[in-house]
Design an enzyme around this catalytic site. Sequence first.
Site, PDB file in Angstrom:
ATOM      1  N   CYS A 153       0.824  -1.218   0.000  1.00 24.13           N
ATOM      2  CA  CYS A 153       0.000   0.000   0.000  1.00 24.13           C
ATOM      3  C   CYS A 153       0.854   1.262   0.000  1.00 24.13           C
ATOM      4  O   CYS A 153       0.646   2.165  -0.805  1.00 24.13           O
ATOM      5  CB  CYS A 153      -0.937   0.016   1.208  1.00 24.13           C
ATOM      6  N   HIS A 154       1.821   1.329   0.924  1.00 25.23           N
ATOM      7  CA  HIS A 154       2.631   2.543   1.042  1.00 25.23           C
ATOM      8  C   HIS A 154       4.118   2.247   1.178  1.00 25.23           C
ATOM      9  O   HIS A 154       4.895   3.146   1.476  1.00 25.23           O
ATOM     10  CB  HIS A 154       2.145   3.387   2.221  1.00 25.23           C
ATOM     11  N   GLY A 155       4.511   0.969   1.022  1.00 23.97           N
ATOM     12  CA  GLY A 155       5.922   0.618   0.969  1.00 23.97           C
ATOM     13  C   GLY A 155       6.600   0.360   2.304  1.00 23.97           C
ATOM     14  O   GLY A 155       7.829   0.400   2.367  1.00 23.97           O
TER      15      GLY A 155
END
Length: 196
Positions: A153-155
């Site tokens: 999703c956001h790393g």
Amino acid sequence: MSNAPVDKGRRRFLTVATSVVGAAGAVGVAVPFIASWNPSEKAKNAGAPVEVNIGKAEPGQLVRVEWRGQPVWVVRRTPEMLASLEAVNDQLRDPNSDEPQQPEYAKNLHRSRKEEFFVAVGICTHLGCSPQFLDQGMGEYVEGAETGFFCPCHGSIFDIAGRVFQGVPAPYNLVVPPHYYVSDTTILIGEDGGQA
């Protein structure tokens, strides 16, 4: 109006009978109403501890279970996975698990009661996505670790002990739920009870 005399015995009987029927009706309504305040069986089961059989888990395998509506992972780590834990310490945000979101028995290098098995809630501490388990190929995201968890999703990136790397959105390590070993092959997730 009638001039007939009033039968007081009959009047008393009707008053008592009506009162008894009314009281029984009030109890009949009150009991289910008060019982509706208790949690349902489904709600009770949702918070109940979960037993996990780890006897057949292969080295390097992740077992998924659900506890309180959340995914919980049990990873049987290989000796190579355990050896990689110290190699990444300088790249981690909280390598010693000093943040208070886990039980005391998770404040060690391997973040578990037994080194071989890692138990964690499978939800990223950033925005609640579910990271992916990478049993290989983690080196693409971070040097020194071949296995771990990656949140697409956001790393956010976590090592094989669920410790978060620096420079990613997730602020904390993965949460270690309360658990203990009922036997050598069974973990009870949801309670901090005694050890087998």
